[in-house]
Scaffold this motif. Structure first.
Motif, PDB file in Angstrom:
ATOM      1  N   SER A  56     -15.923  50.418  39.903  1.00 15.34           N
ATOM      2  CA  SER A  56     -14.847  50.767  40.046  1.00 15.34           C
ATOM      3  C   SER A  56     -14.687  51.997  40.875  1.00 15.34           C
ATOM      4  CB  SER A  56     -14.078  51.033  39.008  1.00 15.34           C
ATOM      5  OG  SER A  56     -14.568  52.037  38.018  1.00 15.34           O
ATOM      6  N   LYS A  60     -12.641  52.489  44.537  1.00 16.65           N
ATOM      7  CA  LYS A  60     -11.950  53.570  44.887  1.00 16.65           C
ATOM      8  C   LYS A  60     -12.350  54.357  46.077  1.00 16.65           C
ATOM      9  CE  LYS A  60     -10.871  54.645  39.923  1.00 16.65           C
ATOM     10  NZ  LYS A  60     -10.942  55.867  38.807  1.00 16.65           N
ATOM     11  N   GLU A  81      -1.287  50.522  44.753  1.00 16.53           N
ATOM     12  CA  GLU A  81      -1.365  50.155  43.242  1.00 16.53           C
ATOM     13  C   GLU A  81      -2.911  49.989  43.180  1.00 16.53           C
ATOM     14  OE1 GLU A  81       0.579  46.742  40.512  1.00 16.53           O
ATOM     15  OE2 GLU A  81       1.146  46.805  42.527  1.00 16.53           O
ATOM     16  N   GLY A  82      -3.103  50.170  41.635  1.00 17.37           N
ATOM     17  CA  GLY A  82      -4.245  49.845  41.161  1.00 17.37           C
ATOM     18  C   GLY A  82      -5.236  51.330  41.312  1.00 17.37           C
ATOM     19  N   GLU A  83      -5.092  52.097  42.011  1.00 16.75           N
ATOM     20  CA  GLU A  83      -5.852  53.303  42.026  1.00 16.75           C
ATOM     21  C   GLU A  83      -6.538  54.239  41.186  1.00 16.75           C
ATOM     22  OE1 GLU A  83      -3.466  55.411  45.238  1.00 16.75           O
ATOM     23  OE2 GLU A  83      -5.042  55.026  46.740  1.00 16.75           O
ATOM     24  N   LYS A  85      -7.265  52.849  37.956  1.00 15.20           N
ATOM     25  CA  LYS A  85      -8.251  51.823  37.349  1.00 15.20           C
ATOM     26  C   LYS A  85      -9.291  51.549  38.209  1.00 15.20           C
ATOM     27  CE  LYS A  85      -5.006  50.299  33.797  1.00 15.20           C
ATOM     28  NZ  LYS A  85      -4.441  49.305  33.252  1.00 15.20           N
ATOM     29  N   LYS A  87     -10.053  48.962  39.663  1.00 14.08           N
ATOM     30  CA  LYS A  87     -10.546  47.029  39.393  1.00 14.08           C
ATOM     31  C   LYS A  87      -9.983  46.631  40.509  1.00 14.08           C
ATOM     32  CE  LYS A  87     -11.252  47.328  34.698  1.00 14.08           C
ATOM     33  NZ  LYS A  87     -11.133  46.496  33.309  1.00 14.08           N
ATOM     34  N   TRP A  88      -8.741  46.767  41.010  1.00 14.17           N
ATOM     35  CA  TRP A  88      -8.114  46.027  42.173  1.00 14.17           C
ATOM     36  C   TRP A  88      -7.006  47.054  42.548  1.00 14.17           C
ATOM     37  CZ3 TRP A  88      -4.737  41.084  41.440  1.00 14.17           C
ATOM     38  CH2 TRP A  88      -4.049  40.473  42.752  1.00 14.17           C
ATOM     39  N   VAL A  89      -7.547  47.449  43.958  1.00 11.28           N
ATOM     40  CA  VAL A  89      -6.535  48.449  44.630  1.00 11.28           C
ATOM     41  C   VAL A  89      -5.970  47.371  45.714  1.00 11.28           C
ATOM     42  CG1 VAL A  89      -6.428  50.382  46.035  1.00 11.28           C
ATOM     43  CG2 VAL A  89      -8.048  50.578  44.190  1.00 11.28           C
ATOM     44  N   HIS A  99      -6.747  44.367  50.027  1.00 13.53           N
ATOM     45  CA  HIS A  99      -7.066  44.147  48.635  1.00 13.53           C
ATOM     46  C   HIS A  99      -8.504  44.449  48.405  1.00 13.53           C
ATOM     47  CE1 HIS A  99      -3.545  41.592  47.853  1.00 13.53           C
ATOM     48  NE2 HIS A  99      -3.782  41.094  48.984  1.00 13.53           N
ATOM     49  N   GLU A 105     -13.133  41.211  39.177  1.00  9.66           N
ATOM     50  CA  GLU A 105     -11.550  40.978  39.303  1.00  9.66           C
ATOM     51  C   GLU A 105     -11.506  39.891  40.239  1.00  9.66           C
ATOM     52  OE1 GLU A 105      -8.779  42.735  37.514  1.00  9.66           O
ATOM     53  OE2 GLU A 105     -10.469  42.557  36.363  1.00  9.66           O
TER      54      GLU A 105
END
Length: 125
Positions: A56, A60, A81-83, A85, A87-89, A99, A105
């Motif tokens: 992760s 990032k 979105e997702g920054e 966690k 796992k998927w940004v 993506h 993920e």
């Protein structure tokens, strides 16, 4: 929830923008970098850039570096979105959606399989 920023319009063509983002991802050692031309399959965007990081933290780092490189071109994402966690940004640049996944993920969501009818775009590191 997607967070957005207002920014100037990109002076770059979306085909150039997605390749610049792919090169930035490669600089941060992203794996399995793939560009899909989804323009004939979706009305909301032209390209998906899909890539992976091993952790992760790397996800990032990859997504932040892509944003820095595109910001140098006066291009800011309309949404992110997702920054938190990592796992998927997802980075939404309008005509280009990026993506950045952890390997786990990416294997789970299998976007490549979902969009298998989309032509793949060649690019060089």
């Amino acid at each position: 929830m997607i967070t957005g920023e207002t920014g100037g319009e990109s002076l770059l063509d979306s085909g150039v923008l997605v390749k610049l983002a792919a090169k930035a991802a490669a600089e941060k050692k992203a794996q399995d970098i793939l560009i899909l031309d989804v323009a004939n399959l979706l009305v909301i965007t032209n390209y998906f850039l899909i890539c992976s990081g091993k952790t992760s933290r790397q996800v990032k780092t990859i997504s932040q570096f892509i944003q820095e490189k595109l910001d140098e071109q006066k291009t800011k994402p309309m949404g992110r979105e997702g920054e938190d966690k990592g796992k998927w940004v997802l980075l939404d640049y309008g005509d280009v959606v990026i993506h950045v996944f952890t390997e786990e993920e990416r294997n789970y969501y299998e976007l490549e399989r979902l969009w298998r009818d989309a032509p793949r775009v060649e690019w060089q590191e």
